[in-house]
Design an enzyme around this catalytic site. Structure first.
Site, PDB file in Angstrom:
ATOM      1  N   LYS A   1      25.643  43.448  44.053  1.00 60.28           N
ATOM      2  CA  LYS A   1      27.024  43.799  43.734  1.00 60.28           C
ATOM      3  C   LYS A   1      27.788  43.938  45.044  1.00 60.28           C
ATOM      4  CE  LYS A   1      29.737  47.000  40.919  1.00 60.28           C
ATOM      5  NZ  LYS A   1      29.676  48.061  39.903  1.00 60.28           N
TER       6      LYS A   1
ATOM      7  N   ASP B   1      33.299  45.562  28.271  1.00 58.13           N
ATOM      8  CA  ASP B   1      32.597  44.794  29.310  1.00 58.13           C
ATOM      9  C   ASP B   1      31.702  45.686  30.158  1.00 58.13           C
ATOM     10  OD1 ASP B   1      35.395  45.551  29.995  1.00 58.13           O
ATOM     11  OD2 ASP B   1      34.766  45.033  32.009  1.00 58.13           O
TER      12      ASP B   1
END
Ligand code: AMP
Ligand code: MG
Length: 508
Positions: free
Chosen positions: A113, A258
């Protein structure tokens, strides 16, 4: 080269390819990356080699400067409902799937990430700042140690590359680990772009990979049945996960569809917070003006998100409206059963279900809310009590607890505490095994320490000056949050007043 002999690199998800995944290399950082922390326990658990990952080629991989040998990194596309509003295109905007590792039956994906932009970055930079990366890294492992389903964190690397948010900050990369990073939003995307065959194939893969107990069979009818069975599992897991959040005073902060995992894992740690002084309407995300994702609303929103998931599945299951509704109605019972059981255990009650149990849980939360009692310290202090003696005697015992949560100068609080004690005693486990066992059990249910925002804030400020010892110290503490004797005193203490003024936004 980063493996132990007991694991292999696989390409099970990656081989799905388009339209689900786009091949994207990570973008190397401009300045040298350093390893801030490596989660050695997790490294071994998944069959990777800690020594090699901590070496220079390992750090290159973990920071996105070099790929995992023989693996091409990929970003997946999804969409979602953000704060209730449908957003047609999202995706891994700054997360890259960089390896899949199999160790016997255990299958894990690795994601970086903050390793650069992807086709789904929507004009953003694909980076993550050190501040938010520390928050995600530590929270994943804190939740895991509390027994709450979550994605995990393998490593944290950082560099001096500037990243522009409200101010200029620096870049960091978290390597996260999970069986799957698939979200409700993946299902929504392929439904609302009308790619129903692709949706069917994706779900078939996902269910076969992660739910071998579900048989999708060869016929339409068996596929529908299997899909409904699977949705039931997602509903059940989501209900349990949110009940577990409630039981440790955890607020996620951005429960958009999401950010909801199809495996019922806590995912995407942004402006989350563990509540200090209890306010049932606590909002941890400053950008959440309406309190949509407040502590009180978390179960309701999880249910709302499951509706969105069911809606997106419905084109694959014709004439299923009533069945879907029945499944969704099951959320309330699943949540309630888990919530009651968890709080009953936290309170050390003899029974875990029933109206009387629910009544006491409600009374307890009301009492805590009315006096803004510290969530963690309140529950931890209960092991100082003794179900066999009177309320007055218990109050005296309670006062001697290191975790005593009340202000003795506050008369109303003391009066209400006596009333609460009397109600608790009426329900408590009088026939408990023996007092010592009862206490030990409670201290294994109610943590002495949670990852409070002000402790994180301190670690972040130190880290921003290049000093990572506080990150290390927090990491050590959070892996054993029940063991008060081993924890630094300031980690278990009442938070300082300035903690109340900390503000967290979506900026990360
Ligand atoms: P979040 O609110 O963090 O879950 O992010 C919502 C969406 O924005 C996701 O699709 C993220 O991948 C994307 N996103 C957030 N921050 C960035 C960033 N700095 N660069 C690229 N994409 C981002
Ligand atoms: Mg997200």
């Amino acid at each position: 080269m980063f493996h132990n002999h007991d694991s292999i690199l696989v390409q099970e998800y990656a081989s799905l390819g388009a339209p689900y995944l786009a091949e994207v290399p990570a973008t190397p950082l401009r300045t040298e990356a350093g390893l801030v922390h490596l989660n050695k326990t997790l490294t071994n658990e998944i069959g990777l080699n800690a020594e090699q990952l901590a070496s220079s080629p390992g750090i290159d991989f973990l920071s996105g400067n070099a790929p995992f040998p023989d693996y091409k990194s990929r970003a997946s596309v999804y969409c979602g409902h953000q704060f209730g509003v449908f957003v047609p295109q999202l995706g891994d905007g700054r997360a890259l799937l960089v390896a899949e590792v199999r160790k016997g039956k255990q299958y894990r994906q690795l994601q970086l990430k903050g390793a650069g932009p992807t086709p789904y970055s929507r004009h953003a930079d694909g980076r993550a700042v050190l501040r938010s990366s520390i928050r995600e890294y530590l929270a994943s492992e804190a939740m895991h140690a509390l027994g709450i389903p979550t994605t995990r964190a393998l490593s944290l690397t950082a560099s001096a590359d500037p990243v522009f948010r409200e101010t200029t900050e620096t870049a960091a990369v978290v390597c996260r680990v999970s069986e799957s990073f698939m979200r409700f939003g993946h299902v929504e995307f392929f439904c609302y772009t009308n790619q129903l065959d692709a949706l069917r194939n994706l779900l078939t893969w996902h269910i076969e990979q992660h739910h071998p107990e579900i048989d999708l069979g060869e016929t339409e009818a068996s596929f529908h049945k299997g899909l409904l069975q699977w949705l039931g599992v997602v509903i059940e897991r989501t209900a349990k996960m949110v009940a577990q959040w409630q039981a440790v005073g955890f607020c996620h902060g951005v429960m958009n569809t999401d950010n909801m995992s199809l495996l019922g894992l806590t995912i995407d740690y942004g402006p989350y917070g563990f509540i200090d002084g209890f306010d049932i309407d606590h909002i941890c995300n400053h950008s959440d003006h309406q309190g949509r994702y407040s502590y009180r609303n978390q179960p309701r929103i999880a249910h709302w998100n499951l509706y969105a998931l069911a809606q997106a599945l419905s084109p694959l299951i014709p004439d299923s409206k009533e069945t879907l509704q029945n499944l969704l109605d099951g959320f309330a019972d699943a949540f309630h059963a888990e919530h009651s059981a968890l709080f009953a255990q936290k309170l050390g009650l003899a029974k875990t279900q029933g109206d009387a149990v629910d009544g006491l849980i409600e009374t307890t939360l009301k009492f805590m809310h009315e006096h803004t009692l510290d969530f963690t310290r309140f529950f931890r202090s209960l092991s100082a009590l003794d179900p066999q003696i009177s309320a007055a005697e218990n109050f005296a015992l309670w006062q001697r607890s290191d975790f005593f949560p009340l202000a003795l100068g506050n008369e109303q609080q003391v009066t209400n505490a006596h009333a609460w004690l009397a109600q608790w005693l009426a329900m408590s486990n009088k026939a408990s095994e023996n007092a010592e066992e009862w206490r030990t059990r409670l201290d294994h249910i109610n943590p002495a320490f949670v990852l409070r925002n002000h402790l994180l804030q301190h670690a972040i400020e130190q880290a921003q000056k290049g000093e990572f010892s506080e990150v290390n110290r927090l990491f050590t503490a959070l892996s054993d949050p029940y063991n008060a004797a081993q924890l630094p005193a300031e980690y278990t203490a009442q938070p300082p007043d300035w903690a109340k003024s900390l503000v967290l936004s979506c900026s990360s």
